[in-house]
Design an enzyme around this catalytic site. Structure first.
Site, PDB file in Angstrom:
ATOM      1  CG  ASP A   1      -1.861  -1.222   1.230  1.00  0.00           C
ATOM      2  OD1 ASP A   1      -2.136  -1.673   0.161  1.00  0.00           O
ATOM      3  OD2 ASP A   1      -2.824  -0.854   2.148  1.00  0.00           O
ATOM      4  CG  ASP A   2       0.134   3.762   2.203  1.00  0.00           C
ATOM      5  OD1 ASP A   2      -1.113   3.560   1.965  1.00  0.00           O
ATOM      6  OD2 ASP A   2       0.399   3.527   3.469  1.00  0.00           O
TER       7      ASP A   2
ATOM      8  CG  HIS B   1      -4.400   2.809  -0.623  1.00  0.00           C
ATOM      9  ND1 HIS B   1      -5.278   2.077   0.097  1.00  0.00           N
ATOM     10  CD2 HIS B   1      -3.391   3.281   0.119  1.00  0.00           C
ATOM     11  CE1 HIS B   1      -4.814   1.901   1.298  1.00  0.00           C
ATOM     12  NE2 HIS B   1      -3.835   2.702   1.298  1.00  0.00           N
TER      13      HIS B   1
ATOM     14  CG  HIS C   1       2.439  -0.040   4.189  1.00  0.00           C
ATOM     15  ND1 HIS C   1       1.935  -0.979   5.249  1.00  0.00           N
ATOM     16  CD2 HIS C   1       1.197   0.770   4.233  1.00  0.00           C
ATOM     17  CE1 HIS C   1       0.895  -0.972   5.755  1.00  0.00           C
ATOM     18  NE2 HIS C   1       0.074   0.073   5.055  1.00  0.00           N
TER      19      HIS C   1
ATOM     20  CG  HIS D   1      -4.207   7.116   2.833  1.00  0.00           C
ATOM     21  ND1 HIS D   1      -4.089   7.038   4.157  1.00  0.00           N
ATOM     22  CD2 HIS D   1      -3.491   6.014   2.521  1.00  0.00           C
ATOM     23  CE1 HIS D   1      -4.076   5.738   4.622  1.00  0.00           C
ATOM     24  NE2 HIS D   1      -3.416   4.996   3.544  1.00  0.00           N
TER      25      HIS D   1
HETATM   26 ZN    ZN Z   1      -2.917   3.095   3.057  1.00  0.00          ZN
END
Ligand code: ZN
Length: 251
Positions: free
Chosen positions: A68-69, A119, A216, A123
């Site tokens: 993620d991210d 995603h 991540h 955020h």
């Molecule tokens: Zn995230």
């Protein structure tokens, strides 16, 4: 206070504290609120079995690593280098504004055979936004930029923090979105307890067939993720697991 009374208090406190004294690891390794969160997402997965997913449907020894991210300029390329070395496919849930900042890295993710999911754009916590804000400001702009830059248009969403209201799940389901959470959180994001060996132990203690693993590739210092990733890949391969993307695992 009498001596007997003091003794009684001491013994009572000792026994109340006993679980913490005996298992300091368990007490310090789980982030606050985690168990409540986990109960809630399990409920959501049972309630929406065709929309909201924590893991694959079967018992194949297949694992989906998810990151993620990203993308960012440092950790996402480093994760890609490791995956390339081991020839392991994965799924990257990207943040739209990071995609617009790092289009070449987004293209690289796809050209190396990985899946890209959504995603959100910035955020936020979806539970604090209306459905039209979620869809129009967060999901669709991210969908469009991923399609434009990387040519992928999977309707795969990972909500920020894995947090999403039931009503939003229902409405996104009507738009054919699939919401992909995870069954195994490495806690690589949890700075109090994310040494590489700790991350590896957590994975090995909790691994199961068709797991979706959360890690991540951006959003902060991910040095420990980079150190843990080769250990995880090698340890799981030694146990007979192989790796796939979320879409192949689920659909
Ligand atoms: Zn995230």
């Amino acid at each position: 206070m009498s001596l007997i009374c003091k003794k009684f208090i001491f013994i009572t406190v000792f026994f109340i504290m006993l679980p913490a004294i005996l298992s300091p690891v368990a007490y310090s390794s789980i982030p606050p609120g985690f168990e409540e969160f986990q109960e809630n997402v399990k409920k959501q997965a049972r309630k929406y079995p065709d929309i909201f997913f924590l893991q694959g449907p079967g018992s194949r020894k297949k694992i989906a690593l998810t990151f993620d991210d990203g993308p960012d300029a440092v950790y996402t390329p480093a994760v890609l280098d490791i995956l390339k070395k081991y020839q392991v496919p994965a799924t990257f849930f990207l943040i739209g504004k990071n995609v617009s900042r790092y289009p070449e890295i987004t293209s690289r993710i796809v050209s190396e055979g990985h899946t890209v999911g959504n995603h959100s754009w910035s955020h936020p916590d979806f539970r604090e936004l209306s459905f039209s804000e979620i869809l129009e400001q967060e999901i669709l702009p991210t969908y469009r930029i991923i399609k434009k830059i990387a040519g992928q248009e999977h309707l795969l969403l990972r909500p920020p923090y894995g947090a999403i209201a039931d009503e939003t799940i229902e409405l996104l389901g009507q738009e054919d979105w699939k919401i992909i959470n995870w069954s195994l959180d490495t806690f690589d994001w949890y700075e109090n307890y994310n040494e590489p060996q700790t991350i590896l132990d957590r994975v090995l203690d909790n691994i199961h067939p068709e797991a979706i693993i959360l890690m991540h590739s951006g959003g902060g210092n991910r040095d420990n993720t980079l150190k843990a990733l080769p250990l995880i890949i090698e340890a799981l391969q030694a146990k007979g697991y192989s790796f796939t993307t979320v879409n192949k695992l689920l659909f």
